[in-house]
Design a protein around this motif. Structure first.
Motif, mmCIF file in Angstrom:
data_model
loop_
_atom_site.group_PDB
_atom_site.id
_atom_site.type_symbol
_atom_site.label_atom_id
_atom_site.label_comp_id
_atom_site.label_asym_id
_atom_site.label_seq_id
_atom_site.Cartn_x
_atom_site.Cartn_y
_atom_site.Cartn_z
ATOM 1 N N GLU A 104 4.696 5.114 2.858
ATOM 2 C CA GLU A 104 4.122 6.453 2.948
ATOM 3 C C GLU A 104 5.146 7.468 2.452
ATOM 4 N N SER A 144 -3.043 0.557 -3.813
ATOM 5 C CA SER A 144 -2.348 -0.723 -3.831
ATOM 6 C C SER A 144 -1.613 -0.821 -5.155
ATOM 7 N N THR A 201 -4.336 6.846 -0.949
ATOM 8 C CA THR A 201 -3.754 5.518 -0.748
ATOM 9 C C THR A 201 -4.105 4.579 -1.897
ATOM 10 N N LYS A 213 0.851 -1.192 0.000
ATOM 11 C CA LYS A 213 0.000 0.000 0.000
ATOM 12 C C LYS A 213 0.882 1.235 0.000
ATOM 13 N N GLU A 245 3.640 -1.219 3.925
ATOM 14 C CA GLU A 245 2.918 0.044 3.823
ATOM 15 C C GLU A 245 3.942 1.155 3.624
#
Length: 349
Positions: free
Chosen positions: A79, A22, A20, A3, A77
């Protein structure tokens, strides 16, 4: 699939519905490339034209800072964060024209430099103290490399005896201020850099005005007094100092990084007495010696700007032209150093 979460401002700028996504990708860079394939309007924000990931983002994987080549798992994940400055943020690096891309092509094809590195050189500001034997090769190669702003400070005029080694000057500029002679030659090498001249001696009065305007200061002087002054002011304003010195057939080079290692006064706590000081009684110098030492200084200055390689910080490189040998001495920060030591820091507070 991993993600990936992008900054809210990029979501708005790119007119996307979500922060966000995938995405497929085994590394941070591959995931961002996959996202840009899906939303091409993001590519200009994440990547330079060369394909290199822009450096003003923080990459966070699993709560820790990551690198562009950090591996991702199916459950990762990722960011992407922008630094919060409370202001307008640092300026973007200047862009290169097609002419500049052609001129610096041999730089740009180096993976350690690339287009982004050449833009760093264009944005950089380097002050060269002295336009004599050392300042000649330093200034000529920094100009040729595309350093955007070069400051030249010297109070002397060109003399016939300078021409044996001070290759930035010529027979046509004998009698002219050295900074103007050097500027004329550098413009012939490359008309792109902004050349700032100071027809003056660096002293306690002007150093505090001049030095903070630059990213790097390079030593092309020939006396201890000026070097101690450069060191003090460089320490005060956090400006990296590339040191070079010559005597007859011998040369020295080092780099001093304020707050990150020893300084010039750690290496030379006091100048030697006049009776034994190099150059005090014999100012003879082998003509090619400043060329070798100056090129080494220019190399360290370029590495500093580009953020590449292993700098000569905490290392003194000694060159002996007669034996054609280099040797290296390691040295450390002196706690009692009057310029950067613990006692000095305590006095400042």
């Amino acid at each position: 699939m991993p993600k990936l979460t992008i900054p809210e401002i990029l979501m708005r700028v790119a007119t996307l519905d979500s922060r966000t996504y995938s995405v497929d990708g085994e590394t941070v860079t591959a995931s961002l490339q996959a996202l840009c394939q899906r939303h091409p309007q993001l590519e200009q924000h994440f990547f330079y034209d060369s394909g290199q990931l822009k450096e003003h983002f923080m990459l966070v994987v699993g709560g820790a800072l990551a690198a562009p080549d950090t591996s991702l798992s199916e459950a990762s994940e990722l960011e992407i964060l922008l630094a919060a400055s409370g202001g307008s943020g640092p300026p973007e690096l200047p862009h290169l024209s097609e002419h500049e891309r052609a001129r610096y092509a041999r730089h740009i094809m180096l993976p350690q430099v690339g287009e982004n590195g050449q833009r760093k050189l264009k944005a950089a500001k380097v002050l060269i103290v002295g336009t004599g034997g050392l300042g000649s090769p330093v200034s000529m190669y920094l100009a040729a490399a595309g350093v955007g702003t070069i400051g030249l400070i010297d109070f002397d005029v060109v003399d016939q005896s300078n021409l044996q080694r001070q290759i930035v000057h010529s027979v046509t500029t004998v009698g002219a201020p050295k900074v103007l002679s050097a500027k004329q030659r550098l413009q012939d090498i490359n008309d792109q850099p902004h050349l700032v001249t100071y027809d003056a001696k660096l002293n306690e009065q002007n150093a505090h005005d001049i030095v903070p305007k630059y990213d790097v200061i390079v030593d092309g002087c020939d006396n201890y007094e000026t070097r101690y002054l450069i060191n003090r002011v460089a320490q005060e304003y956090g400006v990296p100092y590339v040191y070079g010195a010559i005597f007859q057939f011998d040369g020295q080079v080092s780099v001093f990084l304020p707050g990150r290692g020893p300084c010039y006064q750690c290496l030379h706590p006091e100048e030697p007495p006049p009776a034994i000081a190099p150059n005090a009684n014999n100012k003879g110098v082998f003509g090619v010696l400043p060329g070798v030492v100056g090129l080494l200084e220019a190399t360290e200055a370029l590495k500093l700007i580009l953020g590449i390689g292993n700098l000569l910080a905490g290392r003194l490189l000694i060159y002996d032209a007669l034996s054609m040998r280099f040797r290296e001495l390691a040295f450390q920060k002196r706690p009692a150093c009057r310029a950067c030591g613990t006692a000095t820091a305590e006095l400042c507070h």
